[in-house]
Every structure is written in C-alpha cells, then in structure tokens.
Design an enzyme around this catalytic site. Structure first.
Site, mmCIF file in Angstrom:
data_model
loop_
_atom_site.group_PDB
_atom_site.id
_atom_site.type_symbol
_atom_site.label_atom_id
_atom_site.label_comp_id
_atom_site.label_asym_id
_atom_site.label_seq_id
_atom_site.Cartn_x
_atom_site.Cartn_y
_atom_site.Cartn_z
ATOM 1 N N ASP A 76 0.826 -1.207 0.000
ATOM 2 C CA ASP A 76 0.000 0.000 0.000
ATOM 3 C C ASP A 76 0.858 1.253 0.000
ATOM 4 O OD1 ASP A 76 0.783 -0.757 2.662
ATOM 5 O OD2 ASP A 76 -0.587 0.759 3.448
ATOM 6 N N GLU A 143 0.088 -1.472 5.514
ATOM 7 C CA GLU A 143 1.108 -1.150 6.516
ATOM 8 C C GLU A 143 0.925 0.257 7.052
ATOM 9 O OE1 GLU A 143 5.038 0.547 7.832
ATOM 10 O OE2 GLU A 143 3.747 1.137 6.156
#
Length: 483
Positions: A76, A143
């Site tokens: 991400d 994350e």
C-alpha cells in the site's frame, strides 16, 4: 525509459506498480496483480486471509542447500496530493518525472514508500541470472494505516530463517530495531447551535508546510498545521468569546499535517482586532519556522454564518488542542544512540462532522513502557476536556538482536562493494519487523532501502542512483548467506 533509471529491471517493475491503485485498505487490485505475476512466472503463490501475498522462488543451481531468505515490503501507499491537483488515487496512475538524480510525482505522493521495495522483489522474481538460495517474497497489505497485514499474518505463513525488510529510506544505513506505536483517538460530541446575532465569521487557513513522516521527520522541527491553528484560536479565545464552527486538518495518522482550515465566529466589534492579531501571529510564526518551513501560506477571509459548537465544548476542544503534547518527548538514553528520538507524539488529524470532532494522534517509542506512558498522557489531556478517548492499533517495538548473523553479512557485503562502513542503526519509525519478531521469534532481520525524502507528502522523492546501490548490496547479501 530514461537512461538514468538503473537498474532498468527494477524501474520497469516500479512503473508497472504505479499504474495500479493501491491506497491503504484498498489494495485489491495490487493483490490480484501480484497473484497473477507469481502464477504467470510459474512460481508457487499464495494469498492469506488478510490479503498478504507470498511468492516462492526456488534456489538457483548450486544454492539449493542455502537457508531460505524472506524479502518483504508492503504493497500500500500513502495517498496525498496538492490541493489544486485533480487526481483520483482509486483510479489514476501515478505520473512520475525526473529532476536531476531524483524521481518525483506530479503533485502527488510518489508511492516509492514502499513501491520501490515491491519493485525490487518483483525484479528478482522475474530474473534468471541472479544467484540465491530459496526465496520467499512477501508483500503485506495496509502497513501505513494499521499494519493490518502484519497483524493478520498467521505464524506459519512464512518459513524462512532470515528476513530482509525493504522499507527503509536512507541508503548506507542498515536498521536493526524500530519504534513501537499506539494510535490515540479523541472524540467530542455536540449539537450545533446558532451563534449570537451580532457575530462575524472568519475562515482561516494555512498550507504549504513541509509536513513529512511522523517518525522519520518528527525531529526536524517542522510546523504542524493543527498546532498552528489551535494556537491562534487559543490566543483569541483568551480575549473574546469565540465560537468554533469547524476545524479540519491532516489526512493520515503517520504524517505531520501540512494544511488546515478553521471557521469561527467572534463579536462583530472584534473583527478588526482579529485581522490585526492574525497578521501579527502569522508574521511571528513565519519567523519561528524561517529555517524548517520556508513556504508557509496563510489566508484569512470572511465567511458565511454557520452553526457553531456550543461555547463550553468548543472552548474545551481549543484548550485541549493547545495543551496536548506534540513532537519529541525524549531522546534515547544510550550514549551511542543519543542522536535518535526515543519517544514522540504526532497530532495528526482533526475532522469535523455535523455533530462530532474527531482528533487522531500517533505515539511512538522504542521503549514500550514510555510508549504506554505517552499514550496515557495524550489520553488524559483529552479526557480532562471531556472527550471520549480510545487507543487502538498498538504495535510492538523491534528490539536489537546482538547475535545477528545477517547484520554481519550485510555489513561485510556493503564494505566489499563500496569500500566504506554502513551505519547500523535503530529507527524511530515503525516497521513490520516488530510484529514479525513476536510471531517469528527465530527470525534474523534487517531493514534497508534506497534514499527517499519527504515521504507521505506530495514532495516525496526517490534518489535514483541509490536504487542501483541497494540492488547490488541485496544481491551480494543473497549470494553470501550460507548455513
């Protein structure tokens, strides 16, 4: 492709990744891409219940007896853009450009955190000319906004003995520990009312701050938009009966807020005084941050009448934002690490809805007892003001392993390649290694990566030559790891 983009195979993968929308918590297209990538290369590929992807690659000939190494990065990216840029992170491809030795994006975050780590892994998976033992390439999801992937990973998902995390941002630095973190969220509920009839409304804003990563950049004395605007509100609330209508600033829990807008009402008789105080205040702040934030842009204008937060509640919100700790609480006590932040807090987001103001903060520390203490201090400050406070998404620190064989291998490889010592350090930012160390206590781990600057902001940039250096370093490490 630009001839400066070396190794070409890594930047080719990065270009493909930046075509794929991958906001935190919305990585479905990236998960599908990774799954298809592994399967199309004939590699054993699996996706766990959380959405983490693992792609195995067998050892090259002659390296079959080597221990399995895990390469890990997160899929991400932080999505932020300039206010005047038309861009949809759920649909549009990141547009990169080259400025000397730096790669940037056109008005948005670049996604090199951690897209460049993903690209390095994919380039290795696609290769047929790199010597290595068995590999497990792991791509975790979400994350940036909760470590969801690392939290949700089962303790049998990975099987390697060594793990190299590719989510660090200074070439030449090998990280062997990181801070833990806790999100502390305060919420004020209210029913808006009408302001007194003789009240005049203002809309005040600030933008152009550097912002940055709330771990890596918290020690750089950069301005925080929430703290600036709350300072002004507090100053004026001491002089007149000010009604707060709305306060909006910040986007991500792990980014220092770069801009913000407040709407408030004051007695019409105080209008000229507010303007004069604003001009004085902004001039003073410009001087205060004349080194670290040189492009602050201020704006004050009249606003239409609006519903206001009841005076007592609004006043408590303003006082709590003025009072709450922001920035560094303590530096590391160990003499060798005295330069490193130990404990900090970032006042990250304030959002106003029709009947609620939500305030999001993030505390970090390499010492877990101090992390809890910092979170409790923030919690108490908001509770004194009458807020409902919850803590969530706590994650552990990653402690140094004094017996790490991987550190020795990585240091020796770096010296052999570049004829100089790398720096072996801890980092104040959070890394997934902290969670991995709890679920996989046998893992020997390090983290490194190419040089990035201004991550989590539209000024994010990647130092191109350092990608080649990290690539060469990683390949030598993989070749050097033995039983």
């Amino acid at each position: 492709m630009d001839s400066k983009l070396k190794p070409a195979r890594v930047f080719e993968q990065f270009a493909q990744i930046n075509k794929i929308p991958r906001p935190s918590k919305h990585e479905e297209k990236m998960i599908e891409y990774l799954k298809h990538f592994g399967e199309s290369h004939g590699l054993d590929t699996k996706v766990d219940e959380t959405g983490n992807v693992l792609i195995k690659k067998p050892a090259t000939k002659g390296y079959e007896s080597r221990p399995t190494v895990i390469l890990q990065s997160h899929m991400d990216m932080v999505c932020d853009k300039l206010v005047d840029v038309d861009f949809d992170f759920y649909k549009d491809a990141i547009q990169t450009e080259i400025d000397g030795d730096w790669m940037t994006a056109k008005g948005t975050t670049l996604g090199a955190d951690d897209g460049i780590g993903d690209a390095i892994e994919l380039a290795i998976l696609a290769s047929d000319d790199i010597e290595h033992g068995p590999l497990e390439c792991v791509f975790t999801r979400d994350e940036e906004t909760g470590l969801t992937g690392a939290f949700g990973m089962k303790d049998d998902f990975m099987s390697g003995r060594y793990l190299i995390n590719l989510d660090s941002e200074d070439e030449g630095q090998i990280f062997i520990s990181c801070a833990g973190g806790i999100n502390t969220e305060a919420s004020f509920s209210f029913t808006k009312t009408d302001a007194p009839k003789d009240y005049f409304f203002f809309k005040a804003s600030v933008k152009g701050l550097k912002g940055g990563h709330s771990g890596d950049d918290i020690n750089k004395k950069r301005a925080n938009a929430i703290k600036l605007l709350s300072r002004f509100l507090y100053n004026e609330s001491q002089k007149t009966k000010l009604f707060l209508s709305s306060f909006d600033s910040g986007k991500m829990h792990n980014a220092i807020p770069r801009d913000g807008i407040i709407i408030f009402g004051v007695p019409a008789s105080e209008k000229e005084n507010i303007v004069a105080d604003w001009n004085t205040f902004t001039s003073d702040v410009d001087e205060e941050f004349h080194v670290t934030d040189t492009d602050i842009k201020w704006h004050l204008e009249s606003a239409e009448r609006a519903g206001v937060i009841p005076f007592e509640t609004g006043n408590k919100i303003i006082m709590s934002l003025q009072a709450v700790q922001n920035g560094i609480l303590a530096m590391c006590q160990d003499e060798a690490l005295a330069w490193m932040v130990e404990t900090s807090s970032n006042l990250a987001v304030v959002k106003t809805s029709d009947n609620n103001i939500t305030i999001l903060t993030l505390q970090r520390s390499n010492v877990m007892s101090n992390l809890r203490n910092m979170s409790n201090s923030i919690k108490a400050a908001f509770e004194l003001a009458g807020a409902k406070v919850i803590t969530r998404d706590g994650y552990p620190a990653w402690k140094t392993n004094p017996e790490s064989k991987l550190v020795t291998i990585a240091v020796d490889a770096y010296k052999k390649l570049f004829n100089k010592e790398p720096k072996v350090l801890g980092i104040h930012a959070g890394l997934e290694c902290g969670l991995f160390s709890e679920k996989y206590p046998h893992l020997d781990m390090i983290s490194f990566g190419p040089t990035l600057r201004n991550v989590h902001t539209p000024d994010e940039k990647l130092l191109i030559p350092t990608v080649q250096m990290v690539w060469d370093h990683l390949l030598l490490i993989l070749k050097s790891i033995k039983e």
